[in-house]
Every structure is written in structure tokens, then in C-alpha cells.
Scaffold this motif. Structure first.
Motif, PDB file in Angstrom:
ATOM      1  N   VAL A   1       9.946  -5.514   1.351  1.00 43.16           N
ATOM      2  CA  VAL A   1       8.884  -4.879   0.565  1.00 43.16           C
ATOM      3  C   VAL A   1       9.411  -4.572  -0.833  1.00 43.16           C
ATOM      4  O   VAL A   1      10.383  -3.813  -0.996  1.00 43.16           O
ATOM      5  N   ASP A   2       8.776  -5.148  -1.826  1.00 40.51           N
ATOM      6  CA  ASP A   2       9.156  -4.911  -3.217  1.00 40.51           C
ATOM      7  C   ASP A   2       8.396  -3.689  -3.726  1.00 40.51           C
ATOM      8  O   ASP A   2       7.229  -3.777  -4.123  1.00 40.51           O
ATOM      9  N   ALA A   3       9.050  -2.550  -3.674  1.00 36.24           N
ATOM     10  CA  ALA A   3       8.425  -1.292  -4.097  1.00 36.24           C
ATOM     11  C   ALA A   3       9.488  -0.381  -4.684  1.00 36.24           C
ATOM     12  O   ALA A   3      10.683  -0.522  -4.396  1.00 36.24           O
ATOM     13  N   ASP A   4       9.052   0.563  -5.508  1.00 38.47           N
ATOM     14  CA  ASP A   4       9.984   1.503  -6.132  1.00 38.47           C
ATOM     15  C   ASP A   4      10.383   2.620  -5.188  1.00 38.47           C
ATOM     16  O   ASP A   4      11.430   3.254  -5.372  1.00 38.47           O
ATOM     17  N   GLU A   5       9.533   2.877  -4.186  1.00 41.35           N
ATOM     18  CA  GLU A   5       9.826   3.937  -3.232  1.00 41.35           C
ATOM     19  C   GLU A   5       9.271   3.545  -1.873  1.00 41.35           C
ATOM     20  O   GLU A   5       8.357   2.728  -1.769  1.00 41.35           O
ATOM     21  N   LEU A   6       9.869   4.119  -0.838  1.00 35.50           N
ATOM     22  CA  LEU A   6       9.446   3.784   0.527  1.00 35.50           C
ATOM     23  C   LEU A   6       8.499   4.862   1.038  1.00 35.50           C
ATOM     24  O   LEU A   6       8.878   5.760   1.791  1.00 35.50           O
ATOM     25  N   THR A   7       7.239   4.766   0.597  1.00 37.61           N
ATOM     26  CA  THR A   7       6.198   5.687   1.034  1.00 37.61           C
ATOM     27  C   THR A   7       5.075   4.871   1.675  1.00 37.61           C
ATOM     28  O   THR A   7       4.958   3.664   1.419  1.00 37.61           O
ATOM     29  N   PRO A   8       4.250   5.503   2.498  1.00 38.64           N
ATOM     30  CA  PRO A   8       3.143   4.758   3.112  1.00 38.64           C
ATOM     31  C   PRO A   8       2.255   4.054   2.098  1.00 38.64           C
ATOM     32  O   PRO A   8       1.881   2.894   2.288  1.00 38.64           O
ATOM     33  N   LYS A   9       1.914   4.734   1.012  1.00 33.99           N
ATOM     34  CA  LYS A   9       1.041   4.119   0.007  1.00 33.99           C
ATOM     35  C   LYS A   9       1.736   2.966  -0.702  1.00 33.99           C
ATOM     36  O   LYS A   9       1.134   1.919  -0.957  1.00 33.99           O
ATOM     37  N   ALA A  10       3.025   3.150  -1.022  1.00 33.95           N
ATOM     38  CA  ALA A  10       3.762   2.092  -1.710  1.00 33.95           C
ATOM     39  C   ALA A  10       3.872   0.838  -0.837  1.00 33.95           C
ATOM     40  O   ALA A  10       3.761  -0.289  -1.336  1.00 33.95           O
ATOM     41  N   VAL A  11       4.081   1.028   0.452  1.00 33.57           N
ATOM     42  CA  VAL A  11       4.167  -0.110   1.365  1.00 33.57           C
ATOM     43  C   VAL A  11       2.819  -0.816   1.467  1.00 33.57           C
ATOM     44  O   VAL A  11       2.732  -2.051   1.394  1.00 33.57           O
TER      45      VAL A  11
END
Length: 225
Positions: free
Chosen positions: A169-179
Motif C-alpha cells: 500500500v502506497d500511503a503516507d500513514e497506515l490508517t483505515p482511511k489511507a488504506v
């Protein structure tokens, strides 16, 4: 980039369908332990027709595996439905609920007990399922035809299965919304990683599912896999 198993369960079997059991806390603890050992950064907990989550030091993403009228749909993100009635929601209704709650809607194991690949709904992704790796090429072709990205999920009911397949997962943070946002934006990549034992187990899963008739069509009243 985070490695997240998008499809896991917190119990071994499907007693008391659609509601938590006494085993869920232990199952989740064991699943997160195995996820750590396999080098994952997080897991999505996607039980059949109910959500279960608890505070853990290891990141867990809320989710639910909805038994729609045409097959199983994963809803993953910040606010999935807490409970759904097996076989009640159509795929379109389930996808609408997912999107209303800022979640991603993912076609689970599209070539096992599912007709979702034939449904014209606004799915966000298709899953490469860790229990049916013989379908990898078919699933890649399906995702290309549907013009949606691929997630990877182990479909683990037993903790040792966690991480057989997962999603980068290319995201800045590992949160439900970011995923969920990363899935919907296509900022993901599936990974299937089976050792020798798991390859053998994969063949056994395939034989078991075939013996139960969990093939290309959907068994409307089926809750377990």
C-alpha cells in the motif's frame, strides 16, 4: 509503502454466523503475532458479515466480508458496516454502503463461489486470494478487463496462513482511511508469497473447495468457505 494482508479472519470456523464469538480476541492476537513474524505492517480483519476490532499494538484495519446475493465482497476502511445479513444485500447495495462510509469495495476470491465478476458494479479492486493461487493469471486478466487494481489477501482463518498473500500500500500513514483511499486510487500492488508447505496446502484447499462445489458459481446460502 506498507505491507498489509487485506483479507484475514479472527476465528477458525464459522459458528454463530454474523456475530462475534469468545474466540475473536484470541484469534486476532494470534493473527497479529503471525503477521509480525512474516514482516507485515498491518492486517485488515474481515470476518463474515460482522466487524471485529480491538486495540492492538499491531495495526489492524476494520473490515467485513459481506455475503451478497452474488458472492463475497470485502469492505475495508474507516467505517464498514458492523453487521450484514448473509444473502440479503445485492452487490450494488453493498458497494454503495462501502462508498458511503469511505471504504473500499473489493471482489473476494472471484473464481471461487462467486459471480461478482459478472456484475456491473463500481468495485474498487479485485483480490488475488492466498488460498487459490492457481487463479493468479485469471485474476490478473479479470482486473485488467474490469479496469480495477488488484489487492492481495491470505483469506487466513488460521493464524499461520496470515501473509500468504498481501498488498503493498502506497500511503503516507497506515490508517483505515489511507488504506481505503490507496486501494480506490490504485496505489497498491498484490504479492503472493508461499513456502513449500503453503504450496502443498494450496492444492489441498483447491481439492476441498472443489469437493464442496465452491466453483465458479455462487451458492446463495453459503456463509463459510
Amino acid at each position: 509503502m506498507f505491507a498489509v494482508d487485506i483479507h484475514t479472519h479472527s476465528r477458525f470456523f464459522h459458528w454463530s454466523p454474523g456475530e462475534p464469538t469468545w474466540f475473536d480476541p484470541l484469534g486476532l492476537t494470534l493473527a497479529t503475532l503471525c503477521a509480525r513474524l512474516r514482516g507485515l505492517d498491518g492486517i485488515a480483519v474481515t470476518n463474515h458479515d460482522y466487524t471485529y476490532s480491538a486495540d492492538r499494538r499491531f495495526p489492524t484495519i476494520p473490515g467485513v466480508e459481506v455475503t451478497t446475493t452474488r458472492g463475497h465482497l470485502l469492505i475495508v476502511g474507516p467505517n464498514p458496516p458492523s453487521r450484514t445479513e448473509p444473502g440479503e444485500l445485492t452487490p450494488h447495495e453493498a458497494v454503495e454502503i462501502a462508498h458511503e462510509n469511505d471504504c473500499a469495495a473489493i471482489v473476494a476470491h472471484p473464481f471461487r463461489n462467486s459471480d461478482l465478476r459478472h456484475v456491473d458494479a463500481a468495485f474498487d479492486a479485485v483480490e488475488l486470494n492466498g488460498k487459490n493461487t492457481e487463479h493468479v493469471e485469471q485474476t490478473r486478466e479479470l482486473a485488467a478487463e474490469m479496469d480495477v487494481p488488484l489487492t492481495g489477501g491470505s483469506d487466513a482463518h488460521y493464524p499461520i496462513e496470515v501473509g500468504r498473500a498481501y498488498t503493498l500500500v502506497d500511503a503516507d500513514e497506515l490508517t483505515p482511511k489511507a488504506v481505503a483511499d490507496a486501494i480506490r486510487d490504485g496505489r497498491i500492488e498484490p504479492v503472493v508469497r508461499l513456502n513449500r508447505l503453503e504450496k502443498h496446502l494450496d492444492r489441498l484447499y483447491t481439492r476441498f473447495h472443489a469437493s464442496k462445489g465452491y466453483g465458479d458459481g455462487f451458492t446463495a446460502n453459503l456463509v463459510e468457505k
